[in-house]
Every structure is written in C-alpha cells, then in structure tokens.
Design a protein around this motif. Structure first.
Motif, PDB file in Angstrom:
ATOM      1  N   ASN A  50       0.820  -1.218   0.000  1.00  0.00           N
ATOM      2  CA  ASN A  50       0.000   0.000   0.000  1.00  0.00           C
ATOM      3  C   ASN A  50       0.855   1.268   0.000  1.00  0.00           C
ATOM      4  OD1 ASN A  50      -2.578   1.187  -0.070  1.00  0.00           O
ATOM      5  ND2 ASN A  50      -2.548   1.541   2.133  1.00  0.00           N
ATOM      6  N   LYS A  51       1.871   1.277  -0.855  1.00  0.00           N
ATOM      7  CA  LYS A  51       2.746   2.448  -0.957  1.00  0.00           C
ATOM      8  C   LYS A  51       2.268   3.350  -2.078  1.00  0.00           C
ATOM      9  CE  LYS A  51       6.885   0.369   0.900  1.00  0.00           C
ATOM     10  NZ  LYS A  51       8.274   0.047   0.684  1.00  0.00           N
ATOM     11  N   GLU A  52       2.444   4.623  -1.870  1.00  0.00           N
ATOM     12  CA  GLU A  52       2.101   5.582  -2.914  1.00  0.00           C
ATOM     13  C   GLU A  52       3.031   5.339  -4.092  1.00  0.00           C
ATOM     14  OE1 GLU A  52      -0.341   7.834  -4.538  1.00  0.00           O
ATOM     15  OE2 GLU A  52      -0.516   8.005  -2.374  1.00  0.00           O
ATOM     16  N   GLU A 106      -2.454 -12.816   4.207  1.00  0.00           N
ATOM     17  CA  GLU A 106      -2.117 -11.448   4.607  1.00  0.00           C
ATOM     18  C   GLU A 106      -3.054 -10.431   3.949  1.00  0.00           C
ATOM     19  OE1 GLU A 106       1.879  -8.619   4.872  1.00  0.00           O
ATOM     20  OE2 GLU A 106       2.083 -10.698   4.189  1.00  0.00           O
ATOM     21  N   PHE A 107      -3.377 -10.636   2.678  1.00  0.00           N
ATOM     22  CA  PHE A 107      -4.291  -9.732   1.987  1.00  0.00           C
ATOM     23  C   PHE A 107      -5.681  -9.786   2.631  1.00  0.00           C
ATOM     24  CE2 PHE A 107      -7.454  -8.763  -1.271  1.00  0.00           C
ATOM     25  CZ  PHE A 107      -7.010  -7.522  -1.707  1.00  0.00           C
ATOM     26  N   TYR A 108      -6.177 -10.975   2.886  1.00  0.00           N
ATOM     27  CA  TYR A 108      -7.506 -11.124   3.502  1.00  0.00           C
ATOM     28  C   TYR A 108      -7.570 -10.419   4.854  1.00  0.00           C
ATOM     29  CZ  TYR A 108     -11.611 -13.246   5.635  1.00  0.00           C
ATOM     30  OH  TYR A 108     -12.817 -13.438   6.270  1.00  0.00           O
ATOM     31  N   LYS A 115      -7.801   2.972   3.931  1.00  0.00           N
ATOM     32  CA  LYS A 115      -6.997   3.835   3.059  1.00  0.00           C
ATOM     33  C   LYS A 115      -6.166   2.982   2.098  1.00  0.00           C
ATOM     34  CE  LYS A 115      -4.561   7.667   2.036  1.00  0.00           C
ATOM     35  NZ  LYS A 115      -4.691   8.003   0.692  1.00  0.00           N
ATOM     36  N   TRP A 116      -6.421   3.178   0.807  1.00  0.00           N
ATOM     37  CA  TRP A 116      -5.691   2.460  -0.237  1.00  0.00           C
ATOM     38  C   TRP A 116      -5.024   3.480  -1.148  1.00  0.00           C
ATOM     39  CZ3 TRP A 116      -5.370  -2.832  -0.459  1.00  0.00           C
ATOM     40  CH2 TRP A 116      -6.227  -3.535   0.385  1.00  0.00           C
ATOM     41  N   HIS A 117      -3.730   3.295  -1.380  1.00  0.00           N
ATOM     42  CA  HIS A 117      -3.039   4.155  -2.334  1.00  0.00           C
ATOM     43  C   HIS A 117      -3.359   3.693  -3.751  1.00  0.00           C
ATOM     44  CE1 HIS A 117      -0.831   6.684   0.371  1.00  0.00           C
ATOM     45  NE2 HIS A 117      -0.437   5.621   1.075  1.00  0.00           N
TER      46      HIS A 117
END
Length: 147
Positions: A50-52, A106-108, A115-117
């Motif tokens: 979730n990095k910009e 991990e995703f689940y 907040k999602w980039h």
C-alpha cells in the motif's frame, strides 16, 4: 463478482491453492506451476505494501483495461503478461505455493483497511475493486492449472 475480502471466496481460494500439486498441468499459457505461483504473488504484494506510487496510471489502460480487472467477465486465456510479472527462471513449486498462500492470508487480513493508495498501473481503486481484482487474478490462474 467475488471478492478476496469475502470469507467464502477467501476460503475457496486457499482450498484451491492447497489442491495444487507438483503434477498439476496447465490448461493454457506458457508459465509452469512454480512460475504461476510466483507471478500471482506480485499483485498481492502491491496491495499489501500500500505504498504511494510515483508512476502515473496510463490513461488508455485506465480507460480500456481497468474495469476488466474487477468485472464479472472472465479474462480470455493466454493474455499477455506485463514484463515485471514474468520470469524465465524455473521456480520451486512448493516454496512459491507456500509464499502465495501466505500473501493471500495477509491480503484477507486487510479486509478492514480503509486507506488504499493508487495502483501503479490502474490508478485509484476502491476497497471493493481491490478485493475483486485480486480474486479475479487468482481465479484465472488457478483455473489455468485445473483447480
């Protein structure tokens, strides 16, 4: 459209990954089983980190391809793969399947993330679109190997 954030879809994907065997044969495409398991990790890593992104999403890709990432229409077989998601090296099946399963888990676990980039290729995606896109990608490749 199923979402990897839905418990039932999540359990289904984990079960299908568990059903992959060393001798699972691809139904189409060029990737081996180990390469496919490695390939499927990359989109999950993008979401989890979730990095910009410093990349700007390509307008044409957003216009014509983005919706196909999370709609109900199945992808056609043998679609071209982005170069960053390809490997020519053979990958250890057991290792890559285990890593893939860990990333799905991990995703689940991020099902409550708010907040999602932006995606580096598709731009802004909603929480719902992230879940559907990850499910659709995994579903496509699990079908590729008959599970």
């Amino acid at each position: 459209m199923k979402s990897l954030f839905n418990e039932e879809a999540y359990k289904e994907v984990i079960n299908r990954i568990n059903n992959l065997k060393d001798n699972s044969q691809r139904q189409w495409g060029k990737m081996s089983l180990g390469q496919m398991a490695w390939h499927c990790q990359y989109p999950l890593k993008i979401a989890i980190k979730n990095k910009e992104s410093d990349k700007k999403a390509n307008f044409i890709i957003r216009l014509f391809v983005k919706k196909s990432m999370y709609n109900d229409k199945p992808w056609r077989k043998s679609l071209p793969t982005a170069p960053a998601l390809k490997t020519k090296e053979e990958k250890d099946i057991t290792t890559e399947i285990e890593k893939l399963k860990e990333l799905v888990i991990e995703f689940y676990a991020l099902k409550a993330r708010e907040k999602w980039h932006s995606h580096p290729v598709f731009g802004v995606l909603t929480h719902d679109q992230w879940g559907k896109m990850e499910y659709k990608h995994l579903d496509h490749h699990l079908k590729q190997f008959g599970v």
